[in-house]
Design a protein around this motif. Structure first.
Motif, mmCIF file in Angstrom:
data_model
loop_
_atom_site.group_PDB
_atom_site.id
_atom_site.type_symbol
_atom_site.label_atom_id
_atom_site.label_comp_id
_atom_site.label_asym_id
_atom_site.label_seq_id
_atom_site.Cartn_x
_atom_site.Cartn_y
_atom_site.Cartn_z
ATOM 1 N N MET A 1 1.931 -10.648 -54.714
ATOM 2 C CA MET A 1 1.801 -9.560 -53.563
ATOM 3 C C MET A 1 0.358 -9.082 -53.283
ATOM 4 S SD MET A 1 3.957 -6.085 -52.902
ATOM 5 C CE MET A 1 5.501 -6.515 -53.094
ATOM 6 N N LEU A 2 0.376 -8.809 -52.056
ATOM 7 C CA LEU A 2 -0.917 -8.118 -51.692
ATOM 8 C C LEU A 2 -0.999 -6.854 -52.231
ATOM 9 C CD1 LEU A 2 -2.834 -9.253 -49.241
ATOM 10 C CD2 LEU A 2 -1.452 -7.745 -47.882
ATOM 11 N N THR A 3 -2.454 -6.520 -52.880
ATOM 12 C CA THR A 3 -2.564 -5.369 -53.493
ATOM 13 C C THR A 3 -3.127 -4.491 -52.188
ATOM 14 O OG1 THR A 3 -5.083 -5.546 -53.612
ATOM 15 C CG2 THR A 3 -3.505 -6.421 -55.564
ATOM 16 N N VAL A 4 -3.188 -2.902 -52.192
ATOM 17 C CA VAL A 4 -3.437 -2.185 -51.357
ATOM 18 C C VAL A 4 -4.841 -2.392 -50.915
ATOM 19 C CG1 VAL A 4 -3.981 0.348 -50.849
ATOM 20 C CG2 VAL A 4 -1.762 -0.291 -52.013
ATOM 21 N N ASP A 5 -5.617 -2.909 -51.837
ATOM 22 C CA ASP A 5 -7.119 -3.184 -51.478
ATOM 23 C C ASP A 5 -7.266 -4.143 -50.515
ATOM 24 O OD1 ASP A 5 -10.163 -2.379 -51.675
ATOM 25 O OD2 ASP A 5 -10.116 -4.388 -52.821
ATOM 26 N N GLU A 6 -6.611 -5.222 -51.142
ATOM 27 C CA GLU A 6 -6.774 -6.580 -50.320
ATOM 28 C C GLU A 6 -6.215 -6.313 -48.798
ATOM 29 O OE1 GLU A 6 -5.804 -9.721 -54.035
ATOM 30 O OE2 GLU A 6 -4.209 -8.993 -52.795
ATOM 31 N N ALA A 7 -5.016 -5.555 -48.654
ATOM 32 C CA ALA A 7 -4.318 -5.080 -47.504
ATOM 33 C C ALA A 7 -5.313 -4.433 -46.518
ATOM 34 C CB ALA A 7 -3.129 -4.289 -47.699
ATOM 35 N N PHE A 8 -6.081 -3.507 -47.231
ATOM 36 C CA PHE A 8 -7.238 -2.881 -46.518
ATOM 37 C C PHE A 8 -8.284 -3.633 -45.684
ATOM 38 C CE2 PHE A 8 -5.265 1.422 -47.315
ATOM 39 C CZ PHE A 8 -5.585 2.005 -46.318
ATOM 40 N N ARG A 9 -8.572 -4.607 -46.658
ATOM 41 C CA ARG A 9 -9.609 -5.644 -46.440
ATOM 42 C C ARG A 9 -9.315 -6.428 -45.149
ATOM 43 N NH1 ARG A 9 -13.948 -4.972 -49.651
ATOM 44 N NH2 ARG A 9 -13.511 -3.430 -51.348
ATOM 45 N N LYS A 10 -8.123 -6.822 -45.244
ATOM 46 C CA LYS A 10 -7.348 -7.892 -44.324
ATOM 47 C C LYS A 10 -7.167 -6.847 -43.013
ATOM 48 C CE LYS A 10 -3.888 -11.254 -44.086
ATOM 49 N NZ LYS A 10 -2.633 -11.979 -44.938
ATOM 50 N N PHE A 11 -6.910 -5.869 -43.141
ATOM 51 C CA PHE A 11 -6.709 -5.033 -41.980
ATOM 52 C C PHE A 11 -8.268 -4.687 -41.187
ATOM 53 C CE2 PHE A 11 -6.181 -0.286 -40.879
ATOM 54 C CZ PHE A 11 -5.530 -0.386 -39.424
ATOM 55 N N LYS A 12 -8.955 -4.264 -42.188
ATOM 56 C CA LYS A 12 -10.571 -4.140 -41.799
ATOM 57 C C LYS A 12 -10.989 -5.543 -41.039
ATOM 58 C CE LYS A 12 -14.466 -4.564 -44.134
ATOM 59 N NZ LYS A 12 -15.639 -4.399 -45.160
#
Ligand SMILES: Nc1ncnc2c1ncn2[C@@H]1O[C@H](COP(=O)(O)OP(=O)(O)OP(=O)(O)O)[C@@H](O)[C@H]1O
Ligand SMILES: [Mg+2]
Length: 300
Positions: A1-12
């Motif tokens: 599963m995506l980590t929160v940090d990975e999710a934010f980087r993708k969002f960015k």
């Protein structure tokens, strides 16, 4: 599963301007310019505002284009701002139709009828542009402001330089954070009225509200930013270039109170999302961030 940090980087990265979008913005600029050249004497035109500074959020709409008029059009400068806005509006209605063209206080908005899908994608197309008539004044520009009834001064280069400086001193994460908060501001769950108006105020406040340097975590920075914005929304925020009217003039007290309430609620939601992840409920955390921001925040 995506980590929160990975999710934010993708969002960015989803909120970053890409080549296809820039090509479309440039094509629209040329199209509008070619047409307006048949109606007005234009010295030069350029894409500006948050688009140019890379602080615009998605979907891409209301991209500012300055149309700098030649001296032969100087008569407009001697008339109330509403005159040039009306003439630009009438001209653009002839080409794009009255349903696609709208007068605003400092510009004329042209909507290209692009459809936004459920994930906030537009197939890399720009929804609309803000056509801004302008006169050069030394290194500044003068633009019409029909709200106040006077021409106001502005300087896009000073705004751009300040944004660049803030970005560099925040480990090149400043613009990404600004785009995220502006994305939150546009979330339709707030209804027709955005919490913070104009959204340029978010960027202006972020020049001061993101301090202490990047601490390395998107979730913590965003939570703190919402809290600081809530704290300082009642302050007076002058034009960072010191030329135009205060950016905080866009809201009355009731509207500022609403903005404070919504920013505080966002900061609390962010705290809850952080807590989910801290206690091992990563999926719940991601869902909470997505509910806060909107569909461009990834769940996977
Ligand atoms: N009160 C003001 N005085 C001087 N210049 C201003 C003022 N308000 C806005 N500007 C300039 O005009 C530009 C366009 O204004 P606008 O309200 O579209 O903001 P923006 O930064 O482009 O944000 P958005 O992403 O909402 O389009 C700003 O980026 C800024 O450079
Ligand atoms: Mg703009």
């Amino acid at each position: 599963m995506l980590t929160v940090d990975e999710a934010f980087r993708k969002f960015k990265s989803r909120l970053e301007l890409n080549d296809k979008e820039q090509a479309n913005a440039s094509a629209r600029q040329n199209e509008v310019r070619e047409y307006l050249d048949t109606k007005f004497s234009i010295d030069n035109s350029f894409l500006t505002g948050s688009y140019r500074r890379h602080t615009k959020t998605k979907p891409l709409k209301d991209i500012d284009i300055f149309f700098v008029l030649k001296e032969s059009e100087r008569h407009y400068r001697d008339k109330p701002p509403s005159v040039v806005i009306k003439d630009f509006c009438d001209a653009l209605v002839d080409k794009y139709g009255k349903d696609a063209v709208r007068k605003q206080s400092r510009s004329v908005n042209v909507d290209f009828g692009v459809v936004v899908d459920a994930e906030d994608n537009t197939d890399y197309r720009v929804l609309s542009v803000d056509v801004v008539p302008a006169f050069a004044k030394g290194t500044d520009y003068e633009i019409p402001d029909t709200d106040s009834g006077v021409w106001i001064k502005t300087n896009p280069k000073i705004h751009a330089d300040k944004a660049t400086a803030a970005h560099q001193s925040f480990s090149s994460e400043w613009k990404g954070l600004v785009r995220m908060v502006k994305y939150w501001n546009n979330n339709p769950k707030h209804g027709a009225d955005k919490p913070v108006k104009p959204s340029f105020l978010i960027e202006v406040m972020a020049l001061e509200c993101l301090y202490g340097g990047w601490q390395g975590r998107f979730d913590i920075e965003i939570q703190a930013l919402f809290a600081t914005l809530a704290d300082r929304i009642f302050d007076t925020w002058p034009d960072p270039a010191g030329l135009g009217p205060a950016i905080s003039n866009g809201m009355d007290n009731a509207r500022k109170q609403r903005a404070r309430d919504l920013l505080m609620a966002a900061s609390r939601e962010a705290s809850l999302a952080i807590n989910h992840a801290r206690q091992g409920r990563n999926g719940e955390g991601l869902k909470a961030w997505r509910a806060l921001f909107g569909p461009k925040f990834p769940l996977s």
